[in-house]
Design a protein around this motif. Sequence first.
Motif, short mmCIF file in Angstrom:
data_model
loop_
_atom_site.label_atom_id
_atom_site.label_comp_id
_atom_site.label_asym_id
_atom_site.label_seq_id
_atom_site.Cartn_x
_atom_site.Cartn_y
_atom_site.Cartn_z
N ALA A 55 -44.52 -4.88 -59.65
CA ALA A 55 -44.86 -3.70 -60.44
C ALA A 55 -46.35 -3.43 -60.30
N LEU A 56 -46.82 -2.38 -60.95
CA LEU A 56 -48.24 -2.06 -60.90
C LEU A 56 -49.08 -3.02 -61.72
N ASN A 57 -48.47 -3.63 -62.73
CA ASN A 57 -49.21 -4.51 -63.63
C ASN A 57 -48.25 -5.46 -64.33
N ALA A 58 -48.80 -6.42 -65.06
CA ALA A 58 -47.98 -7.44 -65.72
C ALA A 58 -47.07 -6.83 -66.79
N ALA A 59 -47.56 -5.82 -67.48
CA ALA A 59 -46.75 -5.20 -68.55
C ALA A 59 -45.48 -4.57 -67.97
N ASP A 60 -45.62 -3.87 -66.86
CA ASP A 60 -44.45 -3.26 -66.22
C ASP A 60 -43.50 -4.33 -65.69
N ALA A 61 -44.07 -5.40 -65.14
CA ALA A 61 -43.23 -6.49 -64.64
C ALA A 61 -42.43 -7.12 -65.78
N GLU A 62 -43.04 -7.27 -66.92
CA GLU A 62 -42.34 -7.85 -68.07
C GLU A 62 -41.20 -6.96 -68.53
N LYS A 63 -41.39 -5.65 -68.41
CA LYS A 63 -40.30 -4.73 -68.77
C LYS A 63 -39.09 -4.96 -67.87
N ILE A 64 -39.34 -5.15 -66.59
CA ILE A 64 -38.25 -5.40 -65.64
C ILE A 64 -37.56 -6.72 -65.97
N VAL A 65 -38.34 -7.75 -66.25
CA VAL A 65 -37.77 -9.07 -66.58
C VAL A 65 -36.93 -8.98 -67.85
N ASP A 66 -37.48 -8.35 -68.89
CA ASP A 66 -36.77 -8.26 -70.16
C ASP A 66 -35.46 -7.49 -70.02
N LEU A 67 -35.50 -6.37 -69.30
CA LEU A 67 -34.30 -5.56 -69.14
C LEU A 67 -33.26 -6.29 -68.30
N SER A 68 -33.70 -7.02 -67.28
CA SER A 68 -32.75 -7.76 -66.44
C SER A 68 -32.06 -8.85 -67.24
N LYS A 69 -32.77 -9.47 -68.15
CA LYS A 69 -32.16 -10.49 -69.00
C LYS A 69 -31.13 -9.87 -69.93
N GLN A 70 -31.45 -8.71 -70.47
CA GLN A 70 -30.52 -8.02 -71.36
C GLN A 70 -29.23 -7.65 -70.63
N LYS A 71 -29.38 -7.18 -69.40
CA LYS A 71 -28.22 -6.73 -68.62
C LYS A 71 -27.60 -7.86 -67.79
N GLN A 72 -28.24 -9.04 -67.81
CA GLN A 72 -27.75 -10.21 -67.09
C GLN A 72 -27.60 -9.93 -65.58
N VAL A 73 -28.66 -9.36 -65.01
CA VAL A 73 -28.71 -9.18 -63.56
C VAL A 73 -29.88 -9.99 -63.00
N LYS A 74 -29.78 -10.32 -61.74
CA LYS A 74 -30.81 -11.13 -61.10
C LYS A 74 -31.86 -10.24 -60.44
N VAL A 75 -33.11 -10.69 -60.49
CA VAL A 75 -34.21 -9.97 -59.85
C VAL A 75 -34.98 -10.97 -58.97
N MET A 76 -35.20 -10.59 -57.72
CA MET A 76 -36.02 -11.40 -56.82
C MET A 76 -37.11 -10.53 -56.23
N VAL A 77 -38.31 -11.07 -56.13
CA VAL A 77 -39.44 -10.33 -55.56
C VAL A 77 -39.72 -10.89 -54.17
#
Length: 214
Positions: A101-123
């Motif tokens: 993401a552009l910054n840590a705050a945006d990255a945390e949004k992706i992590v939080d939402l992926s946990k809620q939806k139970q999907v995997k994210v790899m960078v």
Amino acid sequence: MPDTVKLGLIGCGGHGRGNLAPAIRSHPDAQIMACVDVDESRAQKTATDLGVDHYFVDYNQMLQECEVDAVVIAVPHADILSVAKDSIDAGVHLFIEKPMALNAADAEKIVDLSKQKQVKVMVGYCQRYAAARMLMRQLLLEGVVGDVDLVIAGKGSAPLSGWLATPPEGGGGQLLFLGVHLTDQILWMLNDCPESVTGEIQFHPNGYDETSSI
């Protein structure tokens, strides 16, 4: 035998088309189902070159109409967050070409939402898979050099162009293009966080010149 992973390629620029797509095609258990790019001609050409039946200019349309297990996101950095959020909302897994993401705050949004939806994210920090770097990490974690007090790292690049040359708020710049590799490598190799960080950039407009410094 494992099931084939069905993928949607979002972003048919140089990296998505030239590097990620061939890597996916080389794996026997992965298949690109659709290509997406805001430039329709580029999406169509990529689909044709890959032998893919479907191409789109709107990734949301692809998410609605194509059955995919995951998406590969290779879009300009400023667009990553919105594409990632919509893909997670659609319930598919994500591979995000670095940076996350552009910054840590945006990255945390992706992590939080992926946990809620139970999907995997790899960078896509590909340098973690280089044999020499994997060995270096192993040795550092084994303590072969003792306690690490200072890390000096550097990386060079030709001058950037296009959206990659825009200011950081637009998603470009050397920090988000290459600096994130250094940051990831240091944190990953040491499995630790720094107490302080400094950095500098040297710019040689006419190529490298040992006599010049900025």
